[in-house]
Design an enzyme around this catalytic site. Structure first.
Site, mmCIF file in Angstrom:
data_model
loop_
_atom_site.group_PDB
_atom_site.id
_atom_site.type_symbol
_atom_site.label_atom_id
_atom_site.label_comp_id
_atom_site.label_asym_id
_atom_site.label_seq_id
_atom_site.Cartn_x
_atom_site.Cartn_y
_atom_site.Cartn_z
ATOM 1 N N ASN A 1 0.763 -1.084 -0.203
ATOM 2 C CA ASN A 1 -0.191 0.011 0.045
ATOM 3 C C ASN A 1 0.842 1.453 0.054
ATOM 4 O O ASN A 1 0.510 2.186 -0.755
ATOM 5 C CB ASN A 1 -0.881 -0.182 1.324
ATOM 6 C CG ASN A 1 -1.845 -0.924 1.246
ATOM 7 O OD1 ASN A 1 -2.332 -1.574 0.356
ATOM 8 N ND2 ASN A 1 -2.868 -1.267 2.272
ATOM 9 N N ARG B 1 -10.567 -4.199 -13.943
ATOM 10 C CA ARG B 1 -9.381 -5.272 -13.571
ATOM 11 C C ARG B 1 -9.772 -6.502 -13.623
ATOM 12 O O ARG B 1 -10.752 -7.062 -13.027
ATOM 13 C CB ARG B 1 -8.948 -4.856 -12.298
ATOM 14 C CG ARG B 1 -8.576 -3.223 -11.934
ATOM 15 C CD ARG B 1 -7.856 -3.426 -10.493
ATOM 16 N NE ARG B 1 -7.781 -1.609 -10.099
ATOM 17 C CZ ARG B 1 -6.830 -1.135 -10.642
ATOM 18 N NH1 ARG B 1 -5.821 -1.683 -11.368
ATOM 19 N NH2 ARG B 1 -7.025 0.216 -10.009
ATOM 20 N N ARG C 1 -13.830 2.122 5.229
ATOM 21 C CA ARG C 1 -12.834 1.277 5.440
ATOM 22 C C ARG C 1 -11.442 2.245 5.306
ATOM 23 O O ARG C 1 -10.503 1.888 6.043
ATOM 24 C CB ARG C 1 -12.501 0.217 3.968
ATOM 25 C CG ARG C 1 -11.231 -0.731 4.517
ATOM 26 C CD ARG C 1 -10.966 -1.450 2.737
ATOM 27 N NE ARG C 1 -10.233 -0.611 2.122
ATOM 28 C CZ ARG C 1 -10.377 -0.753 0.614
ATOM 29 N NH1 ARG C 1 -11.125 -1.567 0.131
ATOM 30 N NH2 ARG C 1 -9.564 0.171 -0.002
ATOM 31 N N HIS D 1 -15.554 3.247 -14.452
ATOM 32 C CA HIS D 1 -15.253 2.336 -13.345
ATOM 33 C C HIS D 1 -16.408 1.609 -12.883
ATOM 34 O O HIS D 1 -16.583 0.914 -12.016
ATOM 35 C CB HIS D 1 -14.936 3.253 -11.964
ATOM 36 C CG HIS D 1 -14.397 2.529 -10.731
ATOM 37 N ND1 HIS D 1 -15.151 2.610 -9.708
ATOM 38 C CD2 HIS D 1 -13.204 1.950 -10.762
ATOM 39 C CE1 HIS D 1 -14.565 1.972 -8.712
ATOM 40 N NE2 HIS D 1 -13.296 1.438 -9.224
ATOM 41 N N ARG E 1 -5.116 2.216 -13.249
ATOM 42 C CA ARG E 1 -3.818 2.219 -12.830
ATOM 43 C C ARG E 1 -3.331 0.992 -12.324
ATOM 44 O O ARG E 1 -3.940 0.166 -11.542
ATOM 45 C CB ARG E 1 -3.972 3.395 -11.599
ATOM 46 C CG ARG E 1 -2.385 3.943 -11.418
ATOM 47 C CD ARG E 1 -2.339 4.688 -10.042
ATOM 48 N NE ARG E 1 -3.255 5.764 -10.000
ATOM 49 C CZ ARG E 1 -3.082 7.140 -10.408
ATOM 50 N NH1 ARG E 1 -1.902 7.140 -11.196
ATOM 51 N NH2 ARG E 1 -3.969 7.789 -10.433
ATOM 52 N N TYR F 1 -12.124 -9.946 -1.540
ATOM 53 C CA TYR F 1 -12.702 -8.407 -1.444
ATOM 54 C C TYR F 1 -14.230 -8.681 -1.211
ATOM 55 O O TYR F 1 -14.728 -9.455 -1.796
ATOM 56 C CB TYR F 1 -12.532 -7.877 -2.549
ATOM 57 C CG TYR F 1 -11.065 -7.134 -3.122
ATOM 58 C CD1 TYR F 1 -10.142 -7.750 -2.515
ATOM 59 C CD2 TYR F 1 -11.186 -6.102 -3.741
ATOM 60 C CE1 TYR F 1 -8.705 -7.290 -2.912
ATOM 61 C CE2 TYR F 1 -10.031 -5.541 -4.501
ATOM 62 C CZ TYR F 1 -8.747 -6.305 -3.981
ATOM 63 O OH TYR F 1 -7.495 -5.642 -4.319
ATOM 64 N N HIS G 1 -15.029 -3.659 0.419
ATOM 65 C CA HIS G 1 -14.957 -2.923 -0.962
ATOM 66 C C HIS G 1 -16.103 -2.471 -1.470
ATOM 67 O O HIS G 1 -16.447 -1.650 -2.489
ATOM 68 C CB HIS G 1 -14.229 -3.811 -2.069
ATOM 69 C CG HIS G 1 -13.926 -3.218 -3.212
ATOM 70 N ND1 HIS G 1 -14.706 -3.470 -4.472
ATOM 71 C CD2 HIS G 1 -12.750 -2.291 -3.453
ATOM 72 C CE1 HIS G 1 -14.001 -2.528 -5.450
ATOM 73 N NE2 HIS G 1 -12.869 -1.956 -4.825
#
Length: 686
Positions: free
Chosen positions: A52, A380, A569, A440, A410, A473, A597
């Site tokens: 991270n 992703r 979170r 997204h 990214r 997730y 998530h």
């Protein structure tokens, strides 16, 4: 009552985004000290916090350094701090975080020793072990090493992002010399020696350090230390005038390899009289300041601990989380997913519910001769994605396949370029995203012929179409054939693929901007209803809250007496519990075993509950710079189901942290009450 005399712009009511993120990463690291977590899982949490932090420097710190170097000194919208002040505060808070990382690692090494696992330096090895280390060096390390001398004929070498290097100082009668040795990332980062019933872990750079003299024949080794750099990965993608975004992205990936250096990490366990001088030399070559340098007492790049934990789990099977198998919904075990969806909306909560029904929905469509079209957004995906394979097969079967592959996701840009090319070669129609906006949204639409003409099936979710991350997730989604909602989804895909303004959706709420407007309207409505009925309640679960307009509107709700529960979170720029401003707002944060998530937005609406799932956080980028979806839960049974899940998160007194008015987080404890871990309950709940 509205507190009109209070200025909601006051910086003291807000937390800086970057410092709040560092607080989040500290909560991740705290899992490494949580006694309820197994030993090897604790190692993984250190690894996650390290990974991270790498991304934080590559993107967030890099962006601030860019602003400073370009003379863009405008303060942030909340704390009113300029880039210089933010960088100073980041460095101050992050030094403690990094120190805590290595303290946690040292503590876990003691626990591992009790399990007969030792982290050692070559100098600490027994003679027979040292001989084995020498063999590893000569056969598996030395052949891959290329030393780079630095002098008038050999310039300072290019240093790759994230690669561990050795700085070597040599001497002869002619004077001192400097060499740089990169440790190739494609060789093993560590080696395990087995001696009787114990295992010894050696880091490759430590072995290289010990046997360095074998690489510099005729020179005396003065001393050496290892270091690692982090480069700016936040380069701007120039979309304007681009005829082919694919080639623009490929060029961008090459440029990123040479991004500005934003951090220098040094293993300071081995220093000499010239150490400060050598660090200053590196700082000068890399064009960085002292605040960008981190001296640590241990091995660099602790992301390696995740690999080590995986390596050890066969010999320490009790030191990992108990195996968890997601539930395949019982209603689907003897029923086709398509037939079930035709009768009712279907809700899935991953990883507690299996992700397989989503895959099955698409695979079924591929094999069904009545399928006319499949449309999907991909942000992703995994390296062996079943969705990619299904879509390729569909295209080859002459099904009209339309896929939006977001090339600007990214750190997944290269992967997505690869998949875009493969899908296009298979005959799919590929969209690369939209100009100056990231797509997204998580949406799938299937169109089939039936006796009435056509029937649509849709999946909408909060997370990526990635069957691997769906295992760890937490995300939510629905499968529906609701004709109004699926018409909205069809209009949404037409907006993405053709020249069309946003439709007048009946159920969907789409950013940029419209989603924020919807949520503001819902909060205003909750305030008005609370004035009449006194039961105003908002519950919002998200990854991060940074958008100032949304924060100010939540402040207004609190001032009106509306109860606001936030489950966040990560980043939270709102400070709760401030009298007259946010005293009716509570902020909870849960990390735990699974990465939280899902995004859920609940409004009591005087008992006529309004509930939305979304791909978007309440962040400015999600509200104004991305194409995002929020969609309602229409089925009353599933709506109540999600509300019960949200209540469970709020009851958590084992993994939850609570944000106080002093902008610090305190871990909740049962305090004599029954211990409740929301994630553990959900593994065996509903």
């Amino acid at each position: 009552m509205q507190h009109s005399s209070i200025d909601l712009q006051n910086p003291s009511y807000y937390q800086n985004r970057e410092l709040s993120w560092l607080d989040f990463n500290a909560r991740v690291l705290a899992e490494a000290a949580d006694p309820t977590n197994p030993l090897l899982e604790k190692l993984k949490f250190i690894s996650i916090s390290s990974s991270n932090l790498d991304e934080f420097f590559k993107v967030r710190v890099a962006g601030l350094q860019d602003q400073l170097k370009l003379g863009f000194l405008e303060p942030d919208s909340k704390k009113q701090w300029g880039p210089e002040k933010q960088l100073e505060e980041i460095a101050k808070k992050n030094r403690k975080l990094v120190s805590d990382q290595y303290l946690s690692f040292d503590q876990l090494k003691v626990e591992l020793e009790e399990k007969k696992v030792d982290f050692k330096l070559p100098a600490e090895l027994a003679p027979d072990q040292l001989e084995e280390a020498a063999e590893i060096f000569r056969n598996h390390i030395k052949p891959a090493i290329t030393p780079f001398g630095v002098d008038a004929y050999r310039p300072f070498p290019h240093l790759n992002d994230g690669v561990i290097h050795l700085f070597v100082r040599l001497k002869t009668q002619e004077g001192p010399f400097i060499a740089i040795l990169p440790v190739p990332p494609l060789i093993e980062r560590y080696h395990v020696l087995e001696c009787e019933d114990r295992r010894v872990i050696l880091f490759t750079e430590d072995i290289l350090f010990y046997f360095l003299d074998e690489l510099f024949i005729g020179y005396d080794l003065d001393y050496s230390f290892t270091f690692r750099i982090t480069r700016n990965a936040d380069l701007e993608i120039q979309e304007s005038g681009a005829e082919d975004l694919l080639s623009v992205i490929e060029d961008y990936l090459e440029k990123r390899k040479a991004g500005m250096v934003v951090r220098l990490e040094i293993d300071a366990r081995s220093i000499s009289a010239t150490f400060k001088e050598d660090v200053a030399y590196l700082m000068d070559e890399l064009d960085i300041l002292e605040r960008d340098v981190y001296n640590v007492e241990g091995p660099l790049d602790l992301t390696v601990l995740s690999s080590i934990a995986s390596n050890l789990q066969n010999v320490l099977p009790d030191a990992v989380f108990p195996r968890f198998t997601p539930d395949y919904p019982s209603i689907l075990k003897n029923n086709n997913i398509v037939k079930t969806a035709e009768k009712q909306d279907f809700f899935l909560h991953h990883p507690f519910d299996s992700f397989k029904p989503v895959i099955d929905l698409v695979r079924n469509a591929v094999e069904d001769p009545n399928t006319i079209a499949i449309k999907q957004t991909l942000y992703r995906v995994s390296s062996a994605s079943p969705f990619i394979e299904a879509l390729k097969r569909a295209a080859k079967r002459d099904i009209q396949v339309t896929v939006l592959v977001e090339l600007k996701a990214r750190f997944d840009e290269a992967n997505n370029v690869h998949w875009a090319k493969e899908l296009e070669e298979a005959g799919a129609h590929i969209i690369y995203g939209m100009k100056n906006l990231k797509t997204h949204s998580k949406a799938t639409l299937i169109v089939k012929k039936d006796h009435n003409g056509f029937k649509r099936y849709a999946h909408l979710g909060t997370g990526n179409y990635n069957e691997q991350t769906a295992k760890f997730y937490t995300d939510m989604g629905i499968i529906t054939t609701n004709p109004i909602l699926t018409q909205d989804v069809a209009d949404f895909f037409n907006y993405l693929s053709g020249y069309s303004n946003q439709a007048d959706y009946q159920y969907l709420h789409v950013s940029p901007f419209e989603m924020r407007d919807t949520f503001i309207d819902r909060i205003d409505n909750e305030i008005e209803l609370h004035k009449h009925y006194g039961n105003g309640h908002i519950v919002a679960k998200m990854n991060s809250l940074t958008d100032k307009k949304m924060i100010m509107k939540l402040f207004e709700a609190s001032q009106a007496g509306v109860k606001v529960d936030l489950i966040i979170r990560g980043i939270c720029c709102l400070i709760p519990g401030i009298e007259g401003v946010s005293e009716h707002i509570r902020v909870h944060s849960i990390v735990g075993r699974f990465l939280e998530h899902s995004r859920v937005y609940f409004f009591n609406n005087n008992g006529d509950h309004k509930l939305y799932l979304s791909s978007a956080d309440m962040m400015t980028r999600n509200m104004t710079k991305r194409i995002e979806l929020a969609f309602p839960i229409l089925d009353e049974k599933w709506k109540q189901h999600v509300i019960n899940i949200m209540k469970l998160y709020l009851y958590d007194n084992t993994k939850a942290w609570v944000l106080g008015p002093d902008a610090t987080y305190i871990k909740r404890t049962p305090e004599g009450k029954k211990a409740i871990s929301s994630q553990n309950r959900l593994m065996h709940y509903f």
